[in-house]
Motif scaffolding. Structure first.
Motif, short mmCIF file in Angstrom:
data_model
loop_
_atom_site.label_atom_id
_atom_site.label_comp_id
_atom_site.label_asym_id
_atom_site.label_seq_id
_atom_site.Cartn_x
_atom_site.Cartn_y
_atom_site.Cartn_z
N ALA A 244 -22.90 -3.72 -42.97
CA ALA A 244 -23.81 -4.61 -43.70
C ALA A 244 -24.55 -5.50 -42.71
O ALA A 244 -23.98 -5.93 -41.70
CB ALA A 244 -23.01 -5.47 -44.68
N PRO A 245 -25.82 -5.74 -42.93
CA PRO A 245 -26.58 -6.56 -41.98
C PRO A 245 -25.98 -7.96 -41.84
O PRO A 245 -25.56 -8.57 -42.82
CB PRO A 245 -27.98 -6.61 -42.59
CG PRO A 245 -27.78 -6.28 -44.04
CD PRO A 245 -26.62 -5.34 -44.09
N ILE A 246 -25.94 -8.41 -40.62
CA ILE A 246 -25.40 -9.74 -40.34
C ILE A 246 -26.53 -10.75 -40.43
O ILE A 246 -27.57 -10.58 -39.77
CB ILE A 246 -24.76 -9.77 -38.93
CG1 ILE A 246 -23.64 -8.74 -38.84
CG2 ILE A 246 -24.25 -11.17 -38.61
CD1 ILE A 246 -23.05 -8.61 -37.46
N PRO A 247 -26.37 -11.77 -41.25
CA PRO A 247 -27.46 -12.76 -41.37
C PRO A 247 -27.70 -13.46 -40.04
O PRO A 247 -26.77 -13.73 -39.28
CB PRO A 247 -26.94 -13.72 -42.43
CG PRO A 247 -25.44 -13.54 -42.43
CD PRO A 247 -25.21 -12.11 -42.08
N ASN A 274 -22.75 -21.75 -39.05
CA ASN A 274 -23.95 -20.92 -38.97
C ASN A 274 -24.69 -21.10 -37.64
O ASN A 274 -25.88 -20.82 -37.53
CB ASN A 274 -24.89 -21.22 -40.14
CG ASN A 274 -25.30 -22.68 -40.17
OD1 ASN A 274 -24.69 -23.52 -39.51
ND2 ASN A 274 -26.32 -23.00 -40.96
N LEU A 275 -23.97 -21.58 -36.64
CA LEU A 275 -24.52 -21.71 -35.29
C LEU A 275 -23.86 -20.66 -34.39
O LEU A 275 -22.67 -20.39 -34.52
CB LEU A 275 -24.28 -23.11 -34.75
CG LEU A 275 -24.67 -23.38 -33.28
CD1 LEU A 275 -25.25 -24.78 -33.13
CD2 LEU A 275 -23.47 -23.22 -32.34
N GLU A 276 -24.64 -20.07 -33.50
CA GLU A 276 -24.11 -19.06 -32.59
C GLU A 276 -24.44 -19.45 -31.16
O GLU A 276 -25.56 -19.86 -30.85
CB GLU A 276 -24.73 -17.69 -32.90
CG GLU A 276 -24.22 -16.58 -31.98
CD GLU A 276 -24.91 -15.26 -32.25
OE1 GLU A 276 -24.21 -14.29 -32.54
OE2 GLU A 276 -26.16 -15.20 -32.18
N THR A 277 -23.44 -19.36 -30.29
CA THR A 277 -23.68 -19.61 -28.87
C THR A 277 -23.50 -18.31 -28.10
O THR A 277 -22.70 -17.45 -28.46
CB THR A 277 -22.70 -20.67 -28.32
OG1 THR A 277 -21.37 -20.15 -28.33
CG2 THR A 277 -22.76 -21.95 -29.14
#
Length: 300
Positions: A244-247, A274-277
């Motif tokens: 499934a697509p990752i938001p 909902n933050l990505e490093t």
């Protein structure tokens, strides 16, 4: 169970082996014969309470090659010899290198004067001095290159690069000559009984090598294992369904790969799911494309 009969047959065909499937299976069930390392001369002519000659030989060759192949990193450079081969330049260098005397080889520089300057002639000279039966040349010469495998691999790379252009390159041959000449130079400082003892060990190795000649089976089994592995990978790729697509994250922050930034990354991700490093290196060229309306994502 991972390797099938079809894999074994395919491996035998790929390697152009005449062995039947039953013969391969039968050989695979037997415990392989114990391998005996080839007795390199520089390793056999060791002394008590002194470093092995082979350690000195590899160190001397490696030190010279590091200087020979220097591409501007070193502060001191070898004199430029545009028309000299690797062997010829090593010979000139070793004639003034006194490290062999410190290693207990007092006559190396004197004996090196009798070594021809051309690599091919020097190789013939060394083979004659060592008095190795011609049938053992391929195995022994290969073992000498393996004893200095890192530099041998680099010289083979240089040859490969030349072959891509339809040219030739002789450094690998010269390196093999250098390594064998060292064996001959060491042998010249030993008594005849020592030489005879080494010949006996070579004869014993030859007998063991014939008794343990199962390398063909090993190669077939290895190739069959690779075929089975490739089949499993291909099967997995075909059966893998798209996830499934990752938001997209609301915020993506790039940090230097550094333990000091790890603390910030860990706490930021903990307080904002909902933050990505991501980790990266400095001086990375990047282009930022704003895909979020300005009304929902003020820029500062």
């Amino acid at each position: 169970g991972a390797i099938t009969a079809a894999d074994l047959s395919a491996a035998a065909r790929e390697l152009k082996s005449d062995l039947s499937l039953d013969a391969i299976k039968q050989a695979a069930r037997h415990e392989p014969a114990k391998k005996h390392p080839l007795p390199l001369l520089a390793l056999e002519l060791n002394r008590r309470d002194a470093p092995p000659f082979l350690v000195f030989v590899i160190d001397q060759i490696s030190g010279y090659l590091a200087a020979h192949y220097d591409r501007g990193q070193a502060l001191w450079h070898l004199p430029a010899e545009a028309h000299s081969s690797l062997f010829s330049s090593w010979r000139q260098y070793t004639l003034i290198d006194r490290s062999s005397s410190a290693a207990g080889l007092k006559g190396v520089r004197k004996n090196l004067l009798s070594v021809p300057n051309r690599s091919q002639d020097a190789l013939s000279w060394a083979l004659e001095k060592i008095d190795l039966p011609e049938a053992q040349w391929p195995d022994y010469l290969f073992a000498t290159l393996k004893s200095i495998g890192g530099w041998a691999s680099y010289c083979r790379y240089l040859l490969w690069q030349a072959e891509l252009k339809g040219e030739d390159q002789h450094d690998l041959h010269d390196l093999m000559t250098i390594r064998l000449v060292w064996d001959a130079l060491i042998l010249m400082e030993m008594d005849e009984p020592v030489h005879q003892h080494w010949r006996i060990k070579m004869q014993e190795w030859q007998r063991h090598a014939h008794a343990a000649s199962d390398s063909c089976i090993d190669e077939i089994l290895l190739t069959a294992a690779e075929i089975a592995f490739r089949r499993a990978v291909a099967r997995g790729l075909k059966s893998n369904q798209a996830d499934a697509p990752i938001p997209a994250p609301a915020v993506q922050m790039a940090f230097c790969i550094d333990v000091r930034s790890e603390v910030f990354r860990r706490h930021l991700e903990a307080c904002m799911p909902n933050l990505e490093t991501i980790g990266g290196c400095r001086s990375t060229i990047a282009e930022w494309v704003n895909t979020i309306p300005a009304s929902t994502c003020p820029c500062c």
